[in-house]
Structure formats: C-alpha cells, structure tokens
Design a protein around this motif. Structure first.
Motif, PDB file in Angstrom:
ATOM      1  N   GLY A 412       0.818  -1.198   0.000  1.00 13.32           N
ATOM      2  CA  GLY A 412       0.000   0.000   0.000  1.00 13.32           C
ATOM      3  C   GLY A 412       0.858   1.258   0.000  1.00 13.32           C
ATOM      4  N   GLY A 413       0.390   2.287  -0.679  1.00 13.49           N
ATOM      5  CA  GLY A 413       1.126   3.541  -0.734  1.00 13.49           C
ATOM      6  C   GLY A 413       0.913   4.406   0.487  1.00 13.49           C
ATOM      7  N   ASP A 414      -0.101   4.093   1.282  1.00 16.83           N
ATOM      8  CA  ASP A 414      -0.384   4.813   2.517  1.00 16.83           C
ATOM      9  C   ASP A 414      -0.563   3.747   3.602  1.00 16.83           C
ATOM     10  OD1 ASP A 414      -0.881   6.921   4.199  1.00 16.83           O
ATOM     11  OD2 ASP A 414      -2.791   7.502   3.325  1.00 16.83           O
ATOM     12  N   GLU A 415      -1.529   3.915   4.479  1.00 16.89           N
ATOM     13  CA  GLU A 415      -1.800   2.866   5.463  1.00 16.89           C
ATOM     14  C   GLU A 415      -2.413   1.652   4.775  1.00 16.89           C
ATOM     15  OE1 GLU A 415      -4.318   4.803   8.241  1.00 16.89           O
ATOM     16  OE2 GLU A 415      -2.755   6.132   8.995  1.00 16.89           O
ATOM     17  N   GLY A 416      -2.141   0.486   5.325  1.00 21.57           N
ATOM     18  CA  GLY A 416      -2.695  -0.735   4.750  1.00 21.57           C
ATOM     19  C   GLY A 416      -4.154  -0.900   5.143  1.00 21.57           C
ATOM     20  N   LEU A 417      -4.395  -1.470   6.328  1.00 15.18           N
ATOM     21  CA  LEU A 417      -5.742  -1.583   6.888  1.00 15.18           C
ATOM     22  C   LEU A 417      -5.911  -0.481   7.918  1.00 15.18           C
ATOM     23  CD1 LEU A 417      -8.468  -2.934   7.575  1.00 15.18           C
ATOM     24  CD2 LEU A 417      -7.194  -4.464   9.119  1.00 15.18           C
ATOM     25  N   ARG A 418      -6.949   0.307   7.763  1.00 14.28           N
ATOM     26  CA  ARG A 418      -7.257   1.337   8.763  1.00 14.28           C
ATOM     27  C   ARG A 418      -8.614   1.029   9.367  1.00 14.28           C
ATOM     28  NH1 ARG A 418      -5.537   6.176  10.500  1.00 14.28           N
ATOM     29  NH2 ARG A 418      -7.069   7.666  11.316  1.00 14.28           N
ATOM     30  N   LEU A 419      -8.616   0.928  10.696  1.00 15.24           N
ATOM     31  CA  LEU A 419      -9.839   0.712  11.456  1.00 15.24           C
ATOM     32  C   LEU A 419     -10.225   2.063  12.042  1.00 15.24           C
ATOM     33  CD1 LEU A 419      -8.522  -2.550  13.099  1.00 15.24           C
ATOM     34  CD2 LEU A 419     -10.279  -2.414  11.333  1.00 15.24           C
ATOM     35  N   ASP A 420     -11.165   2.699  11.377  1.00 13.33           N
ATOM     36  CA  ASP A 420     -11.461   4.106  11.636  1.00 13.33           C
ATOM     37  C   ASP A 420     -12.801   4.219  12.353  1.00 13.33           C
ATOM     38  OD1 ASP A 420     -11.323   6.814  11.626  1.00 13.33           O
ATOM     39  OD2 ASP A 420     -11.160   7.035   9.455  1.00 13.33           O
ATOM     40  N   GLY A 421     -12.759   4.097  13.689  1.00  8.31           N
ATOM     41  CA  GLY A 421     -13.979   4.144  14.471  1.00  8.31           C
ATOM     42  C   GLY A 421     -14.761   2.840  14.374  1.00  8.31           C
ATOM     43  N   GLY A 422     -15.902   2.793  15.043  1.00  9.24           N
ATOM     44  CA  GLY A 422     -16.757   1.623  14.981  1.00  9.24           C
ATOM     45  C   GLY A 422     -16.299   0.505  15.899  1.00  9.24           C
ATOM     46  N   THR A 423     -16.991  -0.614  15.776  1.00  6.51           N
ATOM     47  CA  THR A 423     -16.709  -1.786  16.612  1.00  6.51           C
ATOM     48  C   THR A 423     -16.524  -3.040  15.771  1.00  6.51           C
ATOM     49  OG1 THR A 423     -19.084  -2.189  16.881  1.00  6.51           O
ATOM     50  CG2 THR A 423     -17.991  -0.835  18.569  1.00  6.51           C
ATOM     51  N   VAL A 424     -16.144  -2.880  14.521  1.00  5.61           N
ATOM     52  CA  VAL A 424     -16.001  -4.027  13.636  1.00  5.61           C
ATOM     53  C   VAL A 424     -14.942  -4.983  14.173  1.00  5.61           C
ATOM     54  CG1 VAL A 424     -14.308  -2.856  12.164  1.00  5.61           C
ATOM     55  CG2 VAL A 424     -15.684  -4.711  11.233  1.00  5.61           C
ATOM     56  N   ASN A 425     -15.184  -6.267  13.978  1.00  3.00           N
ATOM     57  CA  ASN A 425     -14.243  -7.311  14.385  1.00  3.00           C
ATOM     58  C   ASN A 425     -13.592  -7.893  13.135  1.00  3.00           C
ATOM     59  OD1 ASN A 425     -15.203  -6.975  17.043  1.00  3.00           O
ATOM     60  ND2 ASN A 425     -16.894  -8.402  16.649  1.00  3.00           N
ATOM     61  N   VAL A 426     -12.282  -8.038  13.170  1.00  3.24           N
ATOM     62  CA  VAL A 426     -11.560  -8.510  11.986  1.00  3.24           C
ATOM     63  C   VAL A 426     -10.646  -9.667  12.373  1.00  3.24           C
ATOM     64  CG1 VAL A 426     -11.679  -6.354  10.704  1.00  3.24           C
ATOM     65  CG2 VAL A 426      -9.854  -6.668  12.339  1.00  3.24           C
ATOM     66  N   LYS A 427     -10.674 -10.698  11.552  1.00  2.00           N
ATOM     67  CA  LYS A 427      -9.942 -11.934  11.873  1.00  2.00           C
ATOM     68  C   LYS A 427      -9.231 -12.426  10.605  1.00  2.00           C
ATOM     69  CE  LYS A 427     -11.942 -14.703  14.756  1.00  2.00           C
ATOM     70  NZ  LYS A 427     -12.876 -15.689  15.353  1.00  2.00           N
ATOM     71  N   TYR A 428      -8.073 -13.033  10.804  1.00  2.00           N
ATOM     72  CA  TYR A 428      -7.256 -13.571   9.707  1.00  2.00           C
ATOM     73  C   TYR A 428      -6.868 -12.451   8.726  1.00  2.00           C
ATOM     74  CZ  TYR A 428      -8.854 -18.059  11.499  1.00  2.00           C
ATOM     75  OH  TYR A 428      -9.130 -19.137  12.316  1.00  2.00           O
ATOM     76  N   ILE A 429      -5.967 -11.615   9.183  1.00  2.00           N
ATOM     77  CA  ILE A 429      -5.505 -10.467   8.413  1.00  2.00           C
ATOM     78  C   ILE A 429      -4.018 -10.641   8.106  1.00  2.00           C
ATOM     79  CG2 ILE A 429      -5.272  -7.960   8.330  1.00  2.00           C
ATOM     80  CD1 ILE A 429      -8.167  -8.925   8.493  1.00  2.00           C
ATOM     81  N   VAL A 430      -3.651 -10.439   6.848  1.00  2.00           N
ATOM     82  CA  VAL A 430      -2.248 -10.428   6.434  1.00  2.00           C
ATOM     83  C   VAL A 430      -1.969  -9.052   5.838  1.00  2.00           C
ATOM     84  CG1 VAL A 430      -0.471 -11.459   4.977  1.00  2.00           C
ATOM     85  CG2 VAL A 430      -2.297 -12.894   5.925  1.00  2.00           C
ATOM     86  N   ALA A 431      -0.941  -8.373   6.345  1.00  2.00           N
ATOM     87  CA  ALA A 431      -0.607  -7.050   5.833  1.00  2.00           C
ATOM     88  C   ALA A 431       0.902  -6.896   5.807  1.00  2.00           C
ATOM     89  CB  ALA A 431      -1.248  -5.957   6.685  1.00  2.00           C
ATOM     90  N   GLY A 432       1.402  -6.222   4.766  1.00  2.00           N
ATOM     91  CA  GLY A 432       2.839  -6.023   4.692  1.00  2.00           C
ATOM     92  C   GLY A 432       3.255  -5.092   3.575  1.00  2.00           C
ATOM     93  N   ASN A 433       4.429  -4.491   3.747  1.00  2.00           N
ATOM     94  CA  ASN A 433       5.057  -3.642   2.746  1.00  2.00           C
ATOM     95  C   ASN A 433       4.220  -2.405   2.423  1.00  2.00           C
ATOM     96  OD1 ASN A 433       7.158  -2.945   1.039  1.00  2.00           O
ATOM     97  ND2 ASN A 433       6.367  -4.108  -0.688  1.00  2.00           N
ATOM     98  N   CYS A 434       3.519  -1.878   3.430  1.00  2.00           N
ATOM     99  CA  CYS A 434       2.743  -0.655   3.250  1.00  2.00           C
ATOM    100  C   CYS A 434       3.548   0.519   3.809  1.00  2.00           C
ATOM    101  CB  CYS A 434       1.392  -0.764   3.945  1.00  2.00           C
ATOM    102  SG  CYS A 434       0.357  -2.087   3.280  1.00  2.00           S
ATOM    103  N   LEU A 435       3.538   1.630   3.093  1.00  2.00           N
ATOM    104  CA  LEU A 435       4.500   2.698   3.372  1.00  2.00           C
ATOM    105  C   LEU A 435       4.166   3.552   4.590  1.00  2.00           C
ATOM    106  CD1 LEU A 435       5.359   3.935  -0.234  1.00  2.00           C
ATOM    107  CD2 LEU A 435       6.503   2.218   1.170  1.00  2.00           C
ATOM    108  N   ASP A 436       2.943   3.507   5.083  1.00  2.43           N
ATOM    109  CA  ASP A 436       2.596   4.343   6.236  1.00  2.43           C
ATOM    110  C   ASP A 436       1.981   3.501   7.346  1.00  2.43           C
ATOM    111  OD1 ASP A 436       2.501   6.678   7.656  1.00  2.43           O
ATOM    112  OD2 ASP A 436       0.613   7.351   6.815  1.00  2.43           O
ATOM    113  N   GLY A 437       2.483   2.289   7.488  1.00  2.00           N
ATOM    114  CA  GLY A 437       1.955   1.390   8.510  1.00  2.00           C
ATOM    115  C   GLY A 437       1.030   0.358   7.898  1.00  2.00           C
TER     116      GLY A 437
END
Length: 633
Positions: A412-437
């Motif tokens: 990703g050129g910015d943040e990869g996954l952003r959890l922006d407010g809310g109460t969502v539940n997220v499971k089985y996440i793979v993230a990498g090589n993103c330039l802003d986290g």
C-alpha cells in the motif's frame, strides 16, 4: 506566203484575246469575293496586367467581334481550374462584350502570380490570337475573426447525444474551424466546412462513457481560413442529464477484455463475469448492494483523465457490499499494471473504503478472502483543496455484526488496513510492505485475532494508532489476540517498528509476537506530556502473554518511550512479556517449529474469539494463509 502570215496573225490575235479573257475573268472574280472578316478579341479598357487582393473578386471586360458569327470563348486560369470557362454563342451573334470574374482563394499567398488566357473562335472555326491577363495577388485585408455567445453558456445533453450552444461567428475571411478544449485538454478542431459566418449552433458530443454526475468544462475559439484565431475565447459548461449514474463498457487492455466501470451504483449490481476495471472513484450508494463473487479480479488505475481521481471503490453509509472469495479462489483487487505488463508499485490506485452505520449495525456487510494489492494512492481533492489519500482498505464506523475476515493487504502507498472508528471485528488479516503502517486504528473499539504483519518499509510501525487515538476514552478499548508482527530483519537496514502507540495508550493485546525490527519493538509515545506510567497503568491497557525479541540491535531496545521512564518488568499491566526467541520464526518464516503454548485463552474475552492457547498468529500445523494469499515469498 501571205496566206501563211495571215493565218499566223490570226493565231496570235486569238491567243491574245484568249489571254485577255482569262485576265478579265480573274479580275471579275476578285471583285465579287464575300468571305467575312476574321474574329477579333480585345480588352474593353485597360491593359492585361492586374493586381488583385486575396479573397476579392477580379473582373476583366472583353470586346468580342466575329462577322462570321461568334462561336466560343474560352478562358484558361493557371492558378485554379475554378477559373476555367467556355462560353458558347449562336451564329447570329457577331459582337458582344463579356465580363470574366474570378476570386483567388483568401488563403492565396501574397505575391502569387498567375495568368488567364482567352481565345475566341468564330463560326468558321477561325481562332483569334490568345489574349493574356497577367495577375498578381496581394494580401487579404479581412478583419480578424471573433466569436461571441448568442445564448447561454451552459447546456445539457444525454450520453452519446449533444449539448447545444448558440454562438455568433464573425469571420470576413470565412470560418474554418473551432478550437476546442475539454476539461483542459486540447481536442481535434471542429470542422466548419460549408459554415458561413453568423449564427451557429455548436453541438458538443457528450461521450458515450458519460454518467449523470459528469461536468465538462469547454473552451472554444474561432479559427478563420487565414488560420487566425479569435482573440476572445468562450468558456462553456456541458452537463449530463437523463443518464444513469454508472456506465460499464468492454475494453481491451493488454490483450484481455475488461469491463470498465465508471460512476455510482444506485441499484444492485453483481460482479461475476470479470475482470473489471475501476476507471475512477466508483461509489455504492445507500440502498444499493454490490455483490462480488469468488475469483473475480478488479483492477484500479492511476488518474486516467488527469483530473486527480484514480480508480477506487467506496461504499457509502447505507450501501452494502458482499464480497466473498474462498480459500482457493480469492477476490483480487490490484493494479492495472499487472495486466499491461508494467511493474506494479505502491499506490498505483486508490483502494477500498467501506462506510458503516456505527456500533452494532451493518449485519449485511461481508468482505472475506480478499486481496488488495498496490493500493493506497492519492486520488482526489478534499474540500480544502488538498490531496486526499486512500488507505488500501479503510473500514469506517462499521459495526460488530459485519463479517470481515481473511483479508490480505500488500504494498500500500499509505496505510494498509485502517480501522477508523466503529466496533467491527476482523480476523485472519495479512498485511505487509505498506509505506505508512500496515494496520492502524483510530477510535476503534472492536476485536482482532490472527493477524500476520510482515516486514515493510514504514518507520511508523507494523501497527499503531494515530495522534488522536481514543482520546483517553476507556470505553473504546480494542482487544487483539494472536498476532505476529515480524519485521524484515534486525540489521537489515530497513527502518521500522513493530508497533507505535500515541497519547493515552488504551488497548489490550494478548498472545503476540514482535520481532526482527530495526528501530524498535514497541514505541510508546506521549505527545501531550502525561507520563506513560501514569496514563497506561491507570487505564485498561494490557500487553500480556507476548514475546518481544531481536529488535533494535539484538534485543537491547525492544521498547521505546519518550521519557525513558517505562520499564515493562515492573509495570503491573504487563503480564508474562518475554524476550526469549520462539524457535523457527525468522523474517521469512512465521510458523514456529513447535507450538509456543500460552496460558491465556482469548475466548475468555468474548465468544467471538477462537480458543487459541498459543503465542502468535500460528501454531505449528495450521497455515491459514495457504491458498488465498500471494506475495508472501
């Protein structure tokens, strides 16, 4: 003898008489000849040398005489065949005058010379000598062109139709074409062949890809036949009416037929026959449902129209997305460069943004077994005129009833996954090589489990919270378990931190691994001056049953804090935080040789969590990334 002489005398007399008769007959014949005189051709006045202005009519007056009767007058023009002519007469016409006219094209260059050659023939087919006019062309004195509105500066048209503008064209030299810009880009000139100066209706062809929200900024100017452009230009606005808010067309890219999507879906739509291309920012409006079936590939591209808007997918609040791949047939969002043969890069396109209804709603939102690659580009302008960037996947104010799991985000050129407010539940996440986290949260109070964050280039950490994180509100405390945050290698030269938290760090993390980061394991920052030990120790923050090793020079600094007053060994909110390596885990291997057991059961937090009594995102037997991820070599 006398008789002979007499006879000879009579002979001579007879011969003389005979010769005299012949001469007399001949003379009589000359006196009776009635053949008509030859034809004559001359200028009525002046000479055969003229100077004529380009675009202005020349006129030559001729006197024609033929006693035997006029038959034909011809003119041969060396400049243009338009100046050639033949005039025919009846036998009873023996004299007349003729007015020859010719207009050299207004585009004729100054100093051009040409001839007009005349020839007259009478009824006896006797021609006159050629009469020649020698002409020289002078420059046109026509005024420059001008253009003005004769109606409104705005017009509307339907897709593939026209938006009509009433104009007034002034061009003494004659109109040639309209100069045209559309949204700042110069277009082919609009041909005005056969159009006269005066009132004119300019018809702008609305593109066959137009959607209802499109606005076309037009700029037009008049070009005359002397290739002079009017000093004034007109700025026109063409809007689109009676047209759906979205448009899908088949285009061939890199040898593959792709369904290109523009606009906003205000009705249900299913992506099941791709691949697809997000031409620009595609929105799912409130009340509409976008369904994406397993195995679909959706490409994004960078700013195709140079308008500052790149390909992206945005689900508005009240809109619904149901994108469900499978463990062996994921849905893939990626860069169009993968189709064109170019090398993909960070931020090649926008990303995916899903807006929810709040804390406990959004039961219909489904997003699973999805890859999002090379997203996170800066794609549009915000209300203040600044550039707005997309995260690869931005989950905004989504409630806990949404089903979001098995997501991979890469480069990703910015943040990869952003959890922006809310109460969502997220499971089985793979993230990498993103330039802003790789994973960031801000005012998020949901659950997370089984996260793998792999080495990347950001100095802001594998995960973290923004400067406004939770604002010290303990009620928004997120809870995360079984995560592996593994860097590119301590000593690799790639700067980065496993995690960073700012300003009242309120979170709970259990069964975690933080290792192989060049800068630090965890970076605890206090931007507002309060002591970490006071803020964190008196909050609900927890980091427990977790391993941190081989960060910042082989473990000499697994921790950073802004005042050097934080010591996890004696902080009561830390429990079983260990700096011992887990065998088998390296920057490229994330499953342990042997499962590292944990005494903590995440399901004790909430039934949503799996009962994973081990450290990190994996045990030694279940590789949950297999079959649906890529770029993990």
């Amino acid at each position: 003898m006398k008789n002979n002489r007499l006879i000879r005398s009579f002979k001579w007399i007879g011969m003389a008489l005979a010769l005299g008769h012949i001469v007399l007959f001949s003379a009589c014949s000359d006196d009776d000849d009635d053949t008509p005189a030859a034809p004559e051709l001359s200028f009525s006045s002046g000479s055969g040398t003229v100077t004529i202005e380009a675009g202005v009519e020349m006129s030559v007056s001729l006197d024609l005489t033929a006693p035997a009767g006029l038959k034909t007058l011809t003119a041969t023009n060396s400049l243009s065949t338009d100046g050639n002519m033949t005039e025919s007469y009846t036998a009873d016409v023996t004299s007349t005058t003729f007015e020859y006219t010719f207009t050299p094209a207004i585009t004729t260059a100054e100093g051009t010379t040409f001839t007009v050659t005349f020839e007259l023939t009478d009824q006896l087919d006797r021609p006159t000598e050629e009469l020649i006019v020698n002409a020289t062309v002078s420059a046109s004195d026509a005024a420059p062109p001008a253009i003005a509105l004769a109606g409104l500066e705005t017009a509307q048209g339907e897709r593939s139709g026209t938006a009509d503008f009433d104009l007034t064209l002034t061009a003494e030299a004659g109109p040639k074409s309209l100069y045209l810009e559309v949204n700042g880009d110069e277009q082919d000139p609009v041909d005005l062949s056969g159009v006269s100066a005066g009132n004119y209706t300019f018809q702008f062809n609305v593109p066959d890809t137009a959607i209802a929200s499109d606005i076309y900024q037009l700029r037009v100017a008049l070009i005359d036949l002397l290739d002079r452009t009017s000093g004034d230009t007109l700025d026109l606005i063409a809007g689109v009416i009676n047209t759906p808010e979205f448009f899908i067309s088949d285009v061939q890219i890199g040898g593959t037929m792709v369904k290109r999507i523009r606009g906003n879906f205000d009705a249900d739509f299913t992506m099941d026959n791709g691949p697809y291309l997000l031409y620009d920012e595609v929105e799912i409006k409130a009340g509409a449902v976008l369904t994406i079936t397993a195995g679909q590939t959706i490409y994004g591209q960078t700013d195709p129209d140079s308008t500052g808007i790149a390909g992206a997918l945005q689900v508005e609040t009240g809109g619904i997305i149901k994108a469900n791949g499978s463990s062996d047939n994921p849905i893939v969002f990626t860069s169009l460069k993968e189709l064109t043969g170019e090398t993909p890069a960070h931020g090649d396109w926008g990303g995916v943004e899903i807006n929810g209804n709040g804390v406990d709603n959004d039961p219909e939102i489904e997003f699973s077994y999805v890859q999002i690659n090379y997203a996170g580009g800066f794609i549009s302008f915000n209300d203040n005129g600044g550039v707005r960037g997309y995260e690869s996947l931005d989950l905004k104010e989504i409630g806990s009833e949404a089903e979001i799991h098995h997501i991979q985000i890469y480069a990703g050129g910015d943040e990869g996954l952003r959890l922006d407010g809310g109460t969502v539940n997220v499971k089985y996440i793979v993230a990498g090589n993103c330039l802003d986290g790789d994973i960031n949260w801000d005012e998020w109070a949901g659950f997370g489990q089984f996260w793998l964050i792999v080495g990347q280039e950001s100095d802001k950490g594998g995960f973290g919270r923004g400067d406004r994180a939770l604002d010290g509100n303990d009620d928004l405390d997120p809870k995360i378990a079984n995560i592996s945050v593994i860097g590119p290698g301590d000593g690799s030269g790639v700067k980065g931190k496993a995690g960073r938290v700012d300003d009242k760090p309120v979170f709970e993390i259990y069964n975690a691994i933080f290792t192989e980061w060049e800068t630090a394991g965890l970076d605890i920052e206090e931007d507002k001056g309060a002591l970490f030990t006071d803020d964190f120790a008196t909050s609900d923050g927890v980091l427990a049953y977790s391993y941190l090793w081989n960060n910042n020079g082989g473990g000499t600094n697994n921790w950073l804090d802004d005042g050097d007053h934080f010591d996890p060994s004696n902080n009561p909110v830390f429990n079983n935080v260990i700096d011992t390596p887990i065998p088998g885990i390296t920057p490229t291997v994330w499953m342990p040789t042997t499962t590292q057991a944990s005494a903590f059961d995440p399901s004790s937090i909430d039934a949503w969590f799996d009962a994973a009594l081990y450290i990190g995102a994996f045990d030694d037997s279940n590789d949950w990334t297999a079959g649906w991820t890529s770029n993990l070599e």
